[in-house]
Scaffold this motif. Structure first.
Motif: not given
Length: 147
Positions: A4-16, A30-34, A84-91
């Protein structure tokens, strides 16, 4: 390797760039994404650098920020799904970005945090702080930092 990989994003080009890398890693392993976006709270006083508005107006502004964040998160989830990645979103609404990242990684049992760093140095880093540095020093979860 990672489940399970967590990726933090603020929407900036660098975070993209960090999001793309996290999606790629999740697809390959074959990991899940948060996917996490921390929405700042509206400043409430002149000392915090904001003009004063009514509670209703502040609520409207924060709602707009939350809707924009959810739109961005939905787009990332779609991008992940295409690979093919299962992603859960958290705001999450908070002024404590690093703490929110760490808490979300803990809550979702992430075994990797992926995030971007602007690479600020000197006075700029001192004045603006470094959320990435805070995460690196406060978490036990491995962190992949992209610049």
């Amino acid at each position: 390797m990672f489940q399970r990989i967590l990726v933090a994003t603020d929407g900036s080009p660098l975070s993209k760039k960090a999001v793309s890398r996290a999606v790629e890693m999740a697809a390959q392993g074959n990991a899940d994404l948060v996917v996490l976006h921390v929405i700042p709270r509206y400043p409430q006083s002149f000392l915090e650098g904001a003009a004063t508005f009514s509670a209703e107006e502040i609520g409207r502004i924060e709602k707009q920020w939350a809707e924009k964040a959810q739109g961005m998160l939905d787009s990332i989830a779609s991008q992940a799904s295409d690979k093919g990645v299962v992603a859960k979103t958290v705001a999450m609404s908070s002024d404590l970005v690093a703490e929110s990242i760490i808490a979300t990684a803990r809550k979702h049992r992430s075994d990797l945090i992926v995030m971007a760093s602007h690479g600020r140095r000197g006075l700029q880093r001192l004045l603006l702080g470094s959320e990435t540095q805070h995460v690196l020093t406060q978490t036990t979860v491995p962190v992949l930092v992209l610049r």
